[in-house]
Design a protein around this motif. Structure first.
Motif, mmCIF file in Angstrom:
data_model
loop_
_atom_site.group_PDB
_atom_site.id
_atom_site.type_symbol
_atom_site.label_atom_id
_atom_site.label_comp_id
_atom_site.label_asym_id
_atom_site.label_seq_id
_atom_site.Cartn_x
_atom_site.Cartn_y
_atom_site.Cartn_z
ATOM 1 N N VAL A 358 0.933 -1.327 0.117
ATOM 2 C CA VAL A 358 -0.134 -0.006 -0.112
ATOM 3 C C VAL A 358 0.801 1.183 -0.067
ATOM 4 N N ILE A 359 2.073 1.183 0.853
ATOM 5 C CA ILE A 359 2.983 2.513 0.961
ATOM 6 C C ILE A 359 3.338 2.656 -0.443
ATOM 7 N N ASN A 360 4.078 1.652 -1.279
ATOM 8 C CA ASN A 360 4.661 1.697 -2.347
ATOM 9 C C ASN A 360 3.547 2.183 -3.384
ATOM 10 N N TYR A 361 2.281 1.753 -3.375
ATOM 11 C CA TYR A 361 1.469 2.178 -4.367
ATOM 12 C C TYR A 361 0.996 3.749 -4.237
ATOM 13 N N MET A 362 1.046 3.900 -2.994
ATOM 14 C CA MET A 362 0.674 5.380 -2.546
ATOM 15 C C MET A 362 1.877 6.349 -3.248
ATOM 16 N N TYR A 363 3.015 6.075 -3.055
ATOM 17 C CA TYR A 363 4.301 6.766 -3.600
ATOM 18 C C TYR A 363 4.016 7.018 -5.245
ATOM 19 N N TYR A 364 3.861 5.657 -5.842
ATOM 20 C CA TYR A 364 3.644 5.506 -7.457
ATOM 21 C C TYR A 364 2.593 6.486 -7.848
ATOM 22 N N TYR A 365 1.333 6.051 -7.114
ATOM 23 C CA TYR A 365 0.119 7.098 -7.473
ATOM 24 C C TYR A 365 0.452 8.626 -7.363
ATOM 25 N N ASN A 366 1.174 8.877 -6.384
ATOM 26 C CA ASN A 366 1.187 10.381 -6.321
ATOM 27 C C ASN A 366 2.217 11.173 -7.109
ATOM 28 N N TYR A 367 3.432 10.003 -7.426
ATOM 29 C CA TYR A 367 4.708 10.917 -8.172
ATOM 30 C C TYR A 367 4.957 10.244 -9.496
ATOM 31 N N ILE A 368 4.288 9.250 -9.624
ATOM 32 C CA ILE A 368 4.697 8.347 -11.035
ATOM 33 C C ILE A 368 3.478 8.204 -11.643
ATOM 34 N N ARG A 369 2.333 8.003 -11.368
ATOM 35 C CA ARG A 369 1.375 7.447 -12.305
ATOM 36 C C ARG A 369 0.698 8.661 -12.935
ATOM 37 N N PRO A 370 0.661 8.439 -14.418
ATOM 38 C CA PRO A 370 0.163 9.744 -15.264
ATOM 39 C C PRO A 370 -1.234 9.667 -15.281
ATOM 40 N N PHE A 371 -1.916 10.966 -15.528
ATOM 41 C CA PHE A 371 -3.536 11.042 -15.597
ATOM 42 C C PHE A 371 -4.074 11.774 -16.698
ATOM 43 N N SER A 372 -4.672 11.422 -17.625
ATOM 44 C CA SER A 372 -5.157 12.109 -18.794
ATOM 45 C C SER A 372 -5.604 13.272 -18.453
ATOM 46 N N LYS A 373 -6.484 13.377 -17.520
ATOM 47 C CA LYS A 373 -7.125 14.868 -17.163
ATOM 48 C C LYS A 373 -5.991 15.742 -16.696
ATOM 49 N N LEU A 374 -4.845 15.360 -16.157
ATOM 50 C CA LEU A 374 -3.716 16.296 -15.750
ATOM 51 C C LEU A 374 -2.663 16.324 -16.914
ATOM 52 N N ASN A 375 -2.956 16.108 -18.160
ATOM 53 C CA ASN A 375 -2.055 16.090 -19.334
ATOM 54 C C ASN A 375 -0.912 15.310 -19.197
ATOM 55 N N CYS A 376 -1.111 14.060 -18.675
ATOM 56 C CA CYS A 376 -0.334 13.216 -18.520
ATOM 57 C C CYS A 376 0.711 13.166 -17.280
ATOM 58 N N HIS A 377 0.386 13.965 -16.548
ATOM 59 C CA HIS A 377 1.219 14.223 -15.403
ATOM 60 C C HIS A 377 0.931 13.686 -14.077
ATOM 61 N N SER A 378 1.643 13.404 -13.119
ATOM 62 C CA SER A 378 1.326 12.738 -11.825
ATOM 63 C C SER A 378 0.830 13.765 -11.162
ATOM 64 N N PRO A 379 0.214 13.464 -10.147
ATOM 65 C CA PRO A 379 -0.454 14.600 -9.243
ATOM 66 C C PRO A 379 0.238 15.589 -8.628
ATOM 67 N N VAL A 380 1.679 14.845 -8.093
ATOM 68 C CA VAL A 380 2.487 15.900 -7.580
ATOM 69 C C VAL A 380 2.997 16.848 -8.533
ATOM 70 N N GLU A 381 3.308 16.297 -9.747
ATOM 71 C CA GLU A 381 4.159 16.807 -10.807
ATOM 72 C C GLU A 381 3.170 17.940 -11.248
ATOM 73 N N TYR A 382 1.906 17.615 -11.384
ATOM 74 C CA TYR A 382 0.823 18.537 -12.117
ATOM 75 C C TYR A 382 0.658 19.858 -10.818
#
Length: 387
Positions: A358-382
């Motif tokens: 869960v901890i590893n996924y939270m890091y992946y979700y916030n810092y790495i995972r791209p989102f279409s609605k964020l122009n393929c940025h991760s949440p923290v990157e956006y």
């Protein structure tokens, strides 16, 4: 025609004894010894019943009708042949995994290349029952150079642990590499190399009725936020993957879908959600925040409502039994389970492993995972780019 496969005398005699016992079927025997055709077993049984036991030591390719029996080979030659066969079985069989009981071509080619100095290509192919022309065809396919675009798509999927679909891969190709490509082309490449993302299990849809409002539903399924710390959503989900049940409490900022706080516990006590809310409030301006939740007992409790009010937070709640009013956080929990735990067996995971995943996924979700609605940025990157 394919070449005849060599079976040592000991194998033939063992097959005969298994047939005589009546406890083994032809199919079971063929799977155990890698025999390609049940006619081979019938031939050995015919030799045994006719008293032609000497034929069990017959080398491959010898013609007994012309007086070329097994006595033509010296005892040392026969022993060497048997030793070579068993050495190959012991050395190679564990190194070539099988897919649906068939040899995996890519791995078989690697094994032949690695051991061709020790064993001849012919002997290795015969040991596995693979015709040499088939091996050379596989080798030409495996060693074929992968196009640059294909390799780039493979690398993107590998970096993101095969958790994204072809649309997001297309977006990353444009954002990071300025490569414009049709999404169907990306989809075909991912299908070719079997690197598609995991499929999220669809929930059964139902129509939820109206229910008594405990706290007004201020969000009303409007999940868009103009700035950070304007709209938060929260929920609790089950983690039934270890030796005991765990629970995950999460708070997400709808501005960029960033998980700003989460807690894992083995109980659903009200302190569980209070700690999550306190973590989200630390270091943030919360006087304009609308915090949306369902009508769970933890969220309707006096302690939770008091802590929210103390931090200047306005609470909002979904209609009873209507998960769509809190769809974003529900979808996030669903993604966590499907992407991180879908292929795991409960018996193989300890409580510590579940928490670490869960901890590893939270890091992946916030810092790495791209989102279409964020122009393929991760949440923290956006959030960083917007700031």
């Amino acid at each position: 025609m394919g070449k005849n496969r060599f079976y040592p005398e000991e194998v033939k005699r063992e097959v005969i004894q298994m047939k005589l016992s009546g406890e083994w079927t032809n199919k079971q025997i063929m799977e155990k010894f890698g025999i390609k055709n049940k006619t081979q077993i019938k031939t050995w049984m015919r030799w045994y019943r006719n008293g032609e036991h000497h034929r069990l030591a017959q080398p491959t390719g010898k013609q007994y009708a012309y007086g070329k029996g097994p006595d033509d080979d010296s005892e040392i030659t026969q022993l060497r042949r048997k030793v070579t066969y068993y050495e190959m079985r012991e050395e190679l069989f564990g190194k070539v995994p099988r897919n649906r009981k068939e040899v995996v071509p890519e791995v078989f080619v690697e094994v032949v290349e690695a051991f061709k100095e020790q064993f001849s290509t012919k002997d290795i192919c015969e040991c596995f029952g693979i015709p040499r022309p088939t091996y050379y065809r596989w080798r030409g396919t495996v060693n074929r150079e992968i196009p640059e675009l294909h390799q780039l798509i493979i690398n993107i999927c590998k970096q993101l642990s095969h958790r994204i679909g072809h649309r997001k891969v297309k977006g990353i190709l444009w954002k990071d590499y300025q490569i414009k490509v049709n999404r169907k082309t990306v989809q075909k490449v991912m299908q070719k190399y079997e690197i598609q993302c995991r499929i999220k299990v669809k929930r059964q849809k139902y129509i939820a009725g109206e229910s008594k409002i405990v706290v007004p539903n201020l969000l009303k399924q409007n999940f868009k936020a103009e700035k950070p710390n304007q709209k938060w959503v929260t929920d609790i989900t089950y983690l039934p993957y270890g030796p005991k049940m765990l629970y995950l409490s999460t708070i997400m900022d709808l501005y960029n879908n960033e998980v700003i706080a989460y807690k894992i516990s083995d109980s659903q006590h009200v302190d569980f959600v209070l700690e999550t809310l306190q973590e989200a409030c630390n270091g943030r301006e919360t006087h304009e925040v609308i915090l949306h939740s369902d009508q769970g007992a933890q969220y309707t409790s006096y302690a939770f409502q008091a802590l929210a009010k103390e931090n200047g937070i306005t609470t909002s709640m979904s209609r009873k039994g209507n998960c769509f009013d809190n769809a974003v956080i529900e979808s996030f929990h669903s993604s966590l389970k499907s992407e991180e735990f879908a292929a795991q067996l409960r018996a193989t995971l300890t409580t510590t492993i579940v928490i670490d995943k869960v901890i590893n996924y939270m890091y992946y979700y916030n810092y790495i995972r791209p989102f279409s609605k964020l122009n393929c940025h991760s949440p923290v990157e956006y959030r960083t780019v917007a700031a």
